[in-house]
Design a protein around this motif. Sequence first.
Motif, PDB file in Angstrom:
ATOM      1  N   PRO A 148       8.983  -0.791 -16.000  1.00 34.76           N
ATOM      2  CA  PRO A 148       9.316   0.541 -15.485  1.00 34.76           C
ATOM      3  C   PRO A 148       8.075   1.227 -14.930  1.00 34.76           C
ATOM      4  O   PRO A 148       6.988   1.143 -15.516  1.00 34.76           O
ATOM      5  CB  PRO A 148       9.859   1.267 -16.712  1.00 34.76           C
ATOM      6  N   VAL A 149       8.235   1.886 -13.791  1.00 38.30           N
ATOM      7  CA  VAL A 149       7.120   2.577 -13.136  1.00 38.30           C
ATOM      8  C   VAL A 149       7.598   3.942 -12.662  1.00 38.30           C
ATOM      9  O   VAL A 149       8.780   4.249 -12.676  1.00 38.30           O
ATOM     10  CB  VAL A 149       6.589   1.763 -11.926  1.00 38.30           C
ATOM     11  N   ARG A 150       6.628   4.733 -12.219  1.00 36.78           N
ATOM     12  CA  ARG A 150       6.955   6.015 -11.607  1.00 36.78           C
ATOM     13  C   ARG A 150       6.976   5.859 -10.090  1.00 36.78           C
ATOM     14  O   ARG A 150       6.458   4.881  -9.541  1.00 36.78           O
ATOM     15  CB  ARG A 150       5.968   7.085 -12.047  1.00 36.78           C
ATOM     16  N   GLY A 151       7.556   6.856  -9.421  1.00 38.52           N
ATOM     17  CA  GLY A 151       7.759   6.747  -7.987  1.00 38.52           C
ATOM     18  C   GLY A 151       6.500   6.665  -7.165  1.00 38.52           C
ATOM     19  O   GLY A 151       6.507   6.119  -6.058  1.00 38.52           O
ATOM     20  N   HIS A 152       5.375   7.172  -7.678  1.00 38.24           N
ATOM     21  CA  HIS A 152       4.142   7.177  -6.889  1.00 38.24           C
ATOM     22  C   HIS A 152       3.353   5.879  -7.029  1.00 38.24           C
ATOM     23  O   HIS A 152       2.317   5.709  -6.403  1.00 38.24           O
ATOM     24  CB  HIS A 152       3.260   8.362  -7.288  1.00 38.24           C
ATOM     25  N   ARG A 153       3.850   4.944  -7.835  1.00 40.84           N
ATOM     26  CA  ARG A 153       3.141   3.684  -8.042  1.00 40.84           C
ATOM     27  C   ARG A 153       3.044   2.918  -6.722  1.00 40.84           C
ATOM     28  O   ARG A 153       4.021   2.708  -6.011  1.00 40.84           O
ATOM     29  CB  ARG A 153       3.899   2.867  -9.085  1.00 40.84           C
ATOM     30  N   VAL A 154       1.838   2.470  -6.350  1.00 39.46           N
ATOM     31  CA  VAL A 154       1.606   1.743  -5.104  1.00 39.46           C
ATOM     32  C   VAL A 154       1.954   0.268  -5.317  1.00 39.46           C
ATOM     33  O   VAL A 154       1.611  -0.319  -6.349  1.00 39.46           O
ATOM     34  CB  VAL A 154       0.139   1.889  -4.653  1.00 39.46           C
ATOM     35  N   VAL A 155       2.649  -0.312  -4.346  1.00 41.34           N
ATOM     36  CA  VAL A 155       3.085  -1.705  -4.468  1.00 41.34           C
ATOM     37  C   VAL A 155       2.300  -2.605  -3.519  1.00 41.34           C
ATOM     38  O   VAL A 155       1.735  -2.140  -2.519  1.00 41.34           O
ATOM     39  CB  VAL A 155       4.591  -1.837  -4.189  1.00 41.34           C
ATOM     40  N   GLY A 165       0.792  -1.224   0.000  1.00 41.25           N
ATOM     41  CA  GLY A 165       0.000   0.000   0.000  1.00 41.25           C
ATOM     42  C   GLY A 165       0.822   1.269   0.000  1.00 41.25           C
ATOM     43  O   GLY A 165       0.272   2.372  -0.110  1.00 41.25           O
ATOM     44  N   ARG A 166       2.137   1.141   0.117  1.00 42.17           N
ATOM     45  CA  ARG A 166       3.010   2.312   0.053  1.00 42.17           C
ATOM     46  C   ARG A 166       3.460   2.538  -1.391  1.00 42.17           C
ATOM     47  O   ARG A 166       3.390   1.650  -2.233  1.00 42.17           O
ATOM     48  CB  ARG A 166       4.238   2.129   0.939  1.00 42.17           C
ATOM     49  N   SER A 167       3.968   3.724  -1.651  1.00 38.70           N
ATOM     50  CA  SER A 167       4.506   4.011  -2.975  1.00 38.70           C
ATOM     51  C   SER A 167       5.900   3.405  -3.109  1.00 38.70           C
ATOM     52  O   SER A 167       6.582   3.137  -2.110  1.00 38.70           O
ATOM     53  CB  SER A 167       4.581   5.517  -3.208  1.00 38.70           C
ATOM     54  N   VAL A 168       6.309   3.194  -4.361  1.00 39.88           N
ATOM     55  CA  VAL A 168       7.661   2.695  -4.615  1.00 39.88           C
ATOM     56  C   VAL A 168       8.688   3.629  -3.987  1.00 39.88           C
ATOM     57  O   VAL A 168       9.652   3.187  -3.347  1.00 39.88           O
ATOM     58  CB  VAL A 168       7.909   2.572  -6.133  1.00 39.88           C
ATOM     59  N   ARG A 169       8.493   4.908  -4.156  1.00 42.78           N
ATOM     60  CA  ARG A 169       9.427   5.896  -3.608  1.00 42.78           C
ATOM     61  C   ARG A 169       9.549   5.744  -2.096  1.00 42.78           C
ATOM     62  O   ARG A 169      10.656   5.745  -1.547  1.00 42.78           O
ATOM     63  CB  ARG A 169       8.948   7.311  -3.950  1.00 42.78           C
ATOM     64  N   ASP A 170       8.438   5.585  -1.410  1.00 43.80           N
ATOM     65  CA  ASP A 170       8.446   5.459   0.047  1.00 43.80           C
ATOM     66  C   ASP A 170       9.198   4.199   0.477  1.00 43.80           C
ATOM     67  O   ASP A 170      10.033   4.229   1.390  1.00 43.80           O
ATOM     68  CB  ASP A 170       7.013   5.437   0.568  1.00 43.80           C
ATOM     69  N   ALA A 198      14.818   9.319 -13.352  1.00 46.75           N
ATOM     70  CA  ALA A 198      14.899  10.042 -14.629  1.00 46.75           C
ATOM     71  C   ALA A 198      15.310   9.134 -15.779  1.00 46.75           C
ATOM     72  O   ALA A 198      14.913   9.347 -16.924  1.00 46.75           O
ATOM     73  CB  ALA A 198      15.878  11.198 -14.502  1.00 46.75           C
ATOM     74  N   LEU A 199      16.102   8.095 -15.484  1.00 45.54           N
ATOM     75  CA  LEU A 199      16.577   7.186 -16.526  1.00 45.54           C
ATOM     76  C   LEU A 199      15.657   5.997 -16.741  1.00 45.54           C
ATOM     77  O   LEU A 199      15.972   5.094 -17.520  1.00 45.54           O
ATOM     78  CB  LEU A 199      17.990   6.701 -16.178  1.00 45.54           C
ATOM     79  N   GLY A 200      14.529   5.954 -16.026  1.00 50.98           N
ATOM     80  CA  GLY A 200      13.615   4.829 -16.189  1.00 50.98           C
ATOM     81  C   GLY A 200      14.095   3.573 -15.507  1.00 50.98           C
ATOM     82  O   GLY A 200      13.728   2.463 -15.904  1.00 50.98           O
ATOM     83  N   GLY A 201      14.911   3.715 -14.473  1.00 49.69           N
ATOM     84  CA  GLY A 201      15.481   2.562 -13.789  1.00 49.69           C
ATOM     85  C   GLY A 201      14.735   2.142 -12.541  1.00 49.69           C
ATOM     86  O   GLY A 201      15.291   1.423 -11.715  1.00 49.69           O
ATOM     87  N   LEU A 202      13.480   2.561 -12.406  1.00 46.95           N
ATOM     88  CA  LEU A 202      12.644   2.158 -11.278  1.00 46.95           C
ATOM     89  C   LEU A 202      11.648   1.128 -11.807  1.00 46.95           C
ATOM     90  O   LEU A 202      10.750   1.467 -12.592  1.00 46.95           O
ATOM     91  CB  LEU A 202      11.923   3.394 -10.716  1.00 46.95           C
ATOM     92  N   ARG A 247      12.774   4.325   2.546  1.00 46.93           N
ATOM     93  CA  ARG A 247      12.749   3.789   3.905  1.00 46.93           C
ATOM     94  C   ARG A 247      13.672   2.577   4.054  1.00 46.93           C
ATOM     95  O   ARG A 247      14.392   2.451   5.033  1.00 46.93           O
ATOM     96  CB  ARG A 247      11.327   3.382   4.292  1.00 46.93           C
ATOM     97  N   ARG A 248      13.628   1.689   3.079  1.00 53.26           N
ATOM     98  CA  ARG A 248      14.367   0.423   3.200  1.00 53.26           C
ATOM     99  C   ARG A 248      15.867   0.630   3.045  1.00 53.26           C
ATOM    100  O   ARG A 248      16.670   0.050   3.785  1.00 53.26           O
ATOM    101  CB  ARG A 248      13.869  -0.569   2.154  1.00 53.26           C
ATOM    102  N   TRP A 249      16.283   1.434   2.063  1.00 52.96           N
ATOM    103  CA  TRP A 249      17.704   1.549   1.740  1.00 52.96           C
ATOM    104  C   TRP A 249      18.319   2.878   2.151  1.00 52.96           C
ATOM    105  O   TRP A 249      19.530   3.062   1.975  1.00 52.96           O
ATOM    106  CB  TRP A 249      17.915   1.332   0.247  1.00 52.96           C
ATOM    107  N   HIS A 250      17.529   3.802   2.690  1.00 52.78           N
ATOM    108  CA  HIS A 250      18.034   5.131   3.037  1.00 52.78           C
ATOM    109  C   HIS A 250      18.752   5.757   1.840  1.00 52.78           C
ATOM    110  O   HIS A 250      19.805   6.390   1.980  1.00 52.78           O
ATOM    111  CB  HIS A 250      18.973   5.052   4.242  1.00 52.78           C
TER     112      HIS A 250
END
Length: 316
Positions: free
Chosen positions: A62-69, A29-34, A52-56, A38-41
């Motif tokens: 590939p997803v954007r940072g707000h994508r919920v996992v 329920g958290r975003s990828v960014r979150d 920016a390089l599409g490496g998420l 949190r996990r890796w600091h």
Amino acid sequence: MITWQALDGGARTALVPFLSCTVQPDEAGRSVRDVVLRRWHLSRTLFRRVKALGGLWVDGQPVRGHRVVQTGERIELALPPHPPAAAEPVAVPIVYEDPWLVVVDKPAGMVVHPSRGHPGGTLVNGLVHHRLQRGEPPWVHPVHRLDRGTSGLLLVAKNPYVHERLAPHRLAGRQRLGRSYVALALGHLAAPSGVVSVPIDEPPPAPRQPAGPVPRRPDPSGRTAVTRYRVARRTWLEGQPVSLVVLRLASGRTHQIRVHLAFLGHPLVGDTLYGPPEAALQRPWPALHARKLWLVHPMGDRRLLFKAPVPFWPPV
């Protein structure tokens, strides 16, 4: 290696994962960014570069940072594996290696990074070749510096995240990494131990590559520099009094040990940049060696300690 279209509309580029994890129930329920931060600091700078390089990626897409996992999904972070230098079969003495880092015992006279004066034949060139021979991405990130003439242990990160976690200019790096040196100094130091706290100047960058190393000087208006030392032994070499000195740095300025020992009136054996011509004592390089390296491993928090034999001791 997977090729993706960068999400910012940039050209296609080959990306290689350097971090991955499976989403746990408490992360659902958290975003990828979150989850990533949190996990890796992870620093926001590195995160923005990856994004920016599409490496998420989530489950290989590939997803954007707000994508919920959701629980069980796999998050990967990837970057282009651009080598920092050309691959050359330079022999590099490797003391330790795992998927995340390499520890090498650099010989005196080997240059670490390619430069205008040394475009090839460096430690980095050799490690790029070594990684490609093993079928690995050619990321090579030296965590700290050693002068050309300084021998001993050097830590190299094998991906951008590990380099970020161990970089000594970051708080996490200062807590996770330590080194000590051994030097052979001219004369017998009077005090058995001490602290040298003398600022060192930072010369302005030269418009062109100088013909040789630029000497640093003690300067009250310079950058803070602190060296702790302990005399391990006083002896004689070629009829000259010398001291074997163990040193630790509380800062990392260029030529710091060499400048501070010369300030005490005891330049290093072999160091004619900061000492008199007779300091050479038939040595082509200053007698300075990175003897010990200890670190908290950035992946798993294991404590590692490495020691490298001192090449100029006992003196012969």
